[in-house]
Motif scaffolding. Structure first.
Motif, short mmCIF file in Angstrom:
data_model
loop_
_atom_site.label_atom_id
_atom_site.label_comp_id
_atom_site.label_asym_id
_atom_site.label_seq_id
_atom_site.Cartn_x
_atom_site.Cartn_y
_atom_site.Cartn_z
N GLY A 148 -6.14 3.31 10.65
CA GLY A 148 -5.24 4.46 10.70
C GLY A 148 -4.72 4.82 9.32
O GLY A 148 -4.63 6.01 8.97
N ILE A 149 -4.37 3.82 8.52
CA ILE A 149 -3.90 4.07 7.16
C ILE A 149 -5.01 4.72 6.33
O ILE A 149 -4.77 5.71 5.63
N LEU A 150 -6.23 4.17 6.42
CA LEU A 150 -7.34 4.73 5.65
C LEU A 150 -7.65 6.16 6.08
O LEU A 150 -7.94 7.02 5.24
N THR A 151 -7.56 6.43 7.38
CA THR A 151 -7.77 7.80 7.87
C THR A 151 -6.68 8.72 7.34
O THR A 151 -6.98 9.84 6.90
N GLY A 152 -5.44 8.26 7.36
CA GLY A 152 -4.34 9.06 6.84
C GLY A 152 -4.50 9.39 5.37
O GLY A 152 -4.20 10.51 4.94
N ILE A 153 -4.97 8.43 4.60
CA ILE A 153 -5.20 8.66 3.16
C ILE A 153 -6.24 9.77 2.97
O ILE A 153 -6.06 10.67 2.15
N GLU A 154 -7.34 9.69 3.73
CA GLU A 154 -8.39 10.71 3.60
C GLU A 154 -7.92 12.07 4.10
O GLU A 154 -8.28 13.10 3.52
N ARG A 171 -15.68 -3.34 2.86
CA ARG A 171 -14.36 -2.79 2.49
C ARG A 171 -13.31 -3.20 3.51
O ARG A 171 -12.22 -3.66 3.15
N MET A 172 -13.63 -3.03 4.81
CA MET A 172 -12.68 -3.42 5.85
C MET A 172 -12.41 -4.92 5.82
O MET A 172 -11.26 -5.35 5.96
N GLY A 173 -13.44 -5.70 5.64
CA GLY A 173 -13.27 -7.15 5.58
C GLY A 173 -12.36 -7.57 4.43
O GLY A 173 -11.51 -8.44 4.59
N LYS A 174 -12.53 -6.94 3.29
CA LYS A 174 -11.68 -7.23 2.13
C LYS A 174 -10.24 -6.87 2.41
O LYS A 174 -9.32 -7.65 2.14
N LEU A 186 -1.78 -7.53 9.41
CA LEU A 186 -1.97 -6.18 9.94
C LEU A 186 -3.19 -6.10 10.84
O LEU A 186 -4.26 -6.58 10.48
N PRO A 187 -3.06 -5.48 12.02
CA PRO A 187 -4.23 -5.29 12.88
C PRO A 187 -5.24 -4.34 12.23
O PRO A 187 -4.85 -3.42 11.49
N SER A 188 -6.50 -4.56 12.49
CA SER A 188 -7.53 -3.71 11.88
C SER A 188 -7.38 -2.25 12.30
O SER A 188 -7.68 -1.35 11.51
#
Length: 72
Positions: free
Chosen positions: A53-59, A35-38, A46-48
């Motif tokens: 951080g975006i994925l954490t914010g969504i959750e 998922r991260m690679g995709k 964008l830096p990983s």
């Protein structure tokens, strides 16, 4: 839908080690890497860490763990 796929022994071993450190099973760790690679591949500017951080914010938002941001 799940499918059986062949993976190298070294990838599986790395997934076991990294998964334990992050409290994931080896399959879940490989899914996370994929998922991260995709996402990184689709957003090369964008830096990983920003993506994480975006994925954490969504959750956090899904869990209702939000608050107003105060500027300044």
């Amino acid at each position: 839908m799940s499918k059986a796929i062949k993976l190298s022994e070294s990838l599986i071993n790395d997934a076991v080690i990294n998964g334990k450190a992050q409290h994931r099973s080896a399959p879940k760790q490989i899914e996370y890497w994929a998922r991260m690679g995709k996402i990184v591949d689709e957003n090369p500017d964008l830096p990983s860490t920003f993506i994480k951080g975006i994925l954490t914010g969504i959750e956090e938002n899904k869990a209702g763990d939000i608050s107003d941001y105060k500027f300044g």
